[in-house]
Motif scaffolding. Structure first.
Motif, PDB file in Angstrom:
ATOM      1  N   ASN A  51       0.828  -1.220   0.000  1.00 50.00           N
ATOM      2  CA  ASN A  51       0.000   0.000   0.000  1.00 50.00           C
ATOM      3  C   ASN A  51       0.855   1.261   0.000  1.00 50.00           C
ATOM      4  O   ASN A  51       0.541   2.233  -0.691  1.00 50.00           O
ATOM      5  CB  ASN A  51      -0.948   0.008   1.202  1.00 50.00           C
ATOM      6  N   ASN A  52       1.937   1.269   0.780  1.00 49.38           N
ATOM      7  CA  ASN A  52       2.770   2.457   0.833  1.00 49.38           C
ATOM      8  C   ASN A  52       3.499   2.696  -0.481  1.00 49.38           C
ATOM      9  O   ASN A  52       3.617   3.834  -0.934  1.00 49.38           O
ATOM     10  CB  ASN A  52       3.769   2.397   1.979  1.00 49.38           C
ATOM     11  N   LEU A  53       3.980   1.647  -1.107  1.00 50.01           N
ATOM     12  CA  LEU A  53       4.649   1.796  -2.400  1.00 50.01           C
ATOM     13  C   LEU A  53       3.683   2.396  -3.416  1.00 50.01           C
ATOM     14  O   LEU A  53       4.015   3.359  -4.122  1.00 50.01           O
ATOM     15  CB  LEU A  53       5.194   0.457  -2.894  1.00 50.01           C
ATOM     16  N   TRP A  59       0.953   9.587  -5.218  1.00 52.91           N
ATOM     17  CA  TRP A  59       1.008  10.995  -4.829  1.00 52.91           C
ATOM     18  C   TRP A  59       2.150  11.735  -5.508  1.00 52.91           C
ATOM     19  O   TRP A  59       2.060  12.939  -5.766  1.00 52.91           O
ATOM     20  CB  TRP A  59       1.042  11.144  -3.311  1.00 52.91           C
ATOM     21  N   ALA A  60       3.228  11.046  -5.849  1.00 56.00           N
ATOM     22  CA  ALA A  60       4.294  11.691  -6.627  1.00 56.00           C
ATOM     23  C   ALA A  60       3.762  12.062  -8.009  1.00 56.00           C
ATOM     24  O   ALA A  60       4.024  13.168  -8.510  1.00 56.00           O
ATOM     25  CB  ALA A  60       5.509  10.771  -6.740  1.00 56.00           C
ATOM     26  N   GLN A  63       1.200  15.068  -7.318  1.00 55.84           N
ATOM     27  CA  GLN A  63       1.752  16.317  -6.800  1.00 55.84           C
ATOM     28  C   GLN A  63       2.939  16.850  -7.589  1.00 55.84           C
ATOM     29  O   GLN A  63       3.127  18.052  -7.678  1.00 55.84           O
ATOM     30  CB  GLN A  63       2.146  16.139  -5.334  1.00 55.84           C
ATOM     31  N   GLN A  64       3.732  15.953  -8.145  1.00 55.20           N
ATOM     32  CA  GLN A  64       4.925  16.419  -8.841  1.00 55.20           C
ATOM     33  C   GLN A  64       4.791  16.407 -10.353  1.00 55.20           C
ATOM     34  O   GLN A  64       5.429  17.207 -11.031  1.00 55.20           O
ATOM     35  CB  GLN A  64       6.142  15.598  -8.407  1.00 55.20           C
ATOM     36  N   SER A  65       3.971  15.501 -10.891  1.00 50.03           N
ATOM     37  CA  SER A  65       3.795  15.441 -12.345  1.00 50.03           C
ATOM     38  C   SER A  65       2.538  16.153 -12.797  1.00 50.03           C
ATOM     39  O   SER A  65       2.334  16.334 -13.992  1.00 50.03           O
ATOM     40  CB  SER A  65       3.741  13.980 -12.827  1.00 50.03           C
ATOM     41  N   GLY A  66       1.670  16.487 -11.846  1.00 50.72           N
ATOM     42  CA  GLY A  66       0.454  17.212 -12.202  1.00 50.72           C
ATOM     43  C   GLY A  66      -0.661  16.351 -12.762  1.00 50.72           C
ATOM     44  O   GLY A  66      -1.631  16.891 -13.304  1.00 50.72           O
ATOM     45  N   LEU A  67      -0.548  15.024 -12.630  1.00 45.90           N
ATOM     46  CA  LEU A  67      -1.638  14.172 -13.085  1.00 45.90           C
ATOM     47  C   LEU A  67      -2.821  14.317 -12.141  1.00 45.90           C
ATOM     48  O   LEU A  67      -2.653  14.641 -10.962  1.00 45.90           O
ATOM     49  CB  LEU A  67      -1.204  12.696 -13.098  1.00 45.90           C
ATOM     50  N   ASN A  93      13.521  10.583  -9.011  1.00 39.73           N
ATOM     51  CA  ASN A  93      14.800  10.391  -8.331  1.00 39.73           C
ATOM     52  C   ASN A  93      14.605   9.938  -6.882  1.00 39.73           C
ATOM     53  O   ASN A  93      15.319  10.370  -5.974  1.00 39.73           O
ATOM     54  CB  ASN A  93      15.651  11.669  -8.392  1.00 39.73           C
ATOM     55  N   ILE A  94      13.620   9.075  -6.662  1.00 33.07           N
ATOM     56  CA  ILE A  94      13.342   8.520  -5.330  1.00 33.07           C
ATOM     57  C   ILE A  94      13.697   7.041  -5.342  1.00 33.07           C
ATOM     58  O   ILE A  94      13.148   6.275  -6.129  1.00 33.07           O
ATOM     59  CB  ILE A  94      11.852   8.689  -4.945  1.00 33.07           C
ATOM     60  N   ASN A  95      14.620   6.660  -4.465  1.00 28.80           N
ATOM     61  CA  ASN A  95      14.927   5.244  -4.279  1.00 28.80           C
ATOM     62  C   ASN A  95      14.046   4.771  -3.127  1.00 28.80           C
ATOM     63  O   ASN A  95      14.289   5.134  -1.974  1.00 28.80           O
ATOM     64  CB  ASN A  95      16.410   5.055  -3.965  1.00 28.80           C
TER      65      ASN A  95
END
Length: 166
Positions: A51-53, A59-60, A63-67, A93-95
């Motif tokens: 669920n967290n993955l 949310w990335a 919030q970051q791509s604007g979808l 760029n998130i590991n």
């Protein structure tokens, strides 16, 4: 106990994208064996990770791509964990493996003996009146852990959890 659990499980800030207050999912179940209990808790932790993955990527994307949420959901439909990890790494760029254990593994609450030091004013002979002393006592408290409970290491480190006399 409710207050302690909610304090340990919820941070003071509101999660991004959350419109309502968080809740605590608690259950009381008697399992027929220690192995069944370990299997259930392992499944819960694996479910937390899945669920967290998903939510981290979702949310990335929003919030970051604007979808839009619908577009992010469509983009993730049918993806596997490797696909989600690749999206996080190549686009943001998130590991994911460097995300805090609290999010990847969830919070495990165990009862643990904790030494507690308090300062108390105590009744003493007249020449020491008004002095304060540090008093140490041991209490059993719920302690939050952020660790892997699927492997054997956790259970070897905390055998008291499965003891019959606990």
């Amino acid at each position: 106990m409710d207050r302690v659990m909610s304090t340990a499980l919820c941070s003071s800030g509101k999660a991004i994208g959350l419109k309502e207050e968080r809740g605590f999912d608690g259950r009381v179940i008697v399992y027929p064996s220690n192995q069944t209990l370990k299997d259930y808790l392992s499944w819960r932790q694996a479910d937390c990770h899945i669920n967290n993955l998903y939510n981290t990527v979702f949310w990335a994307l929003v919030q970051q791509s604007g979808l839009t949420p619908v577009q992010a959901q469509e983009r993730l439909q049918g993806t596997l964990a490797a696909d989600k990890n690749e999206i996080l790494f190549s686009e943001f760029n998130i590991n994911y493996n460097h995300e805090p254990l609290m999010y990847r593994k969830g919070t495990v609450l165990i009862w643990q003996k904790v030494g507690e030091v308090t300062t108390k004013e105590v009744t003493l002979p007249a020449e020491m009146e008004g002095k304060k002393m540090a008093v140490t006592r041991t209490r059993t408290k719920p302690v939050p852990l952020y660790c892997d409970i699927i492997g054997d290491a956790f259970w070897k480190e905390h055998p008291e959890i499965l003891d019959e006399d606990s």
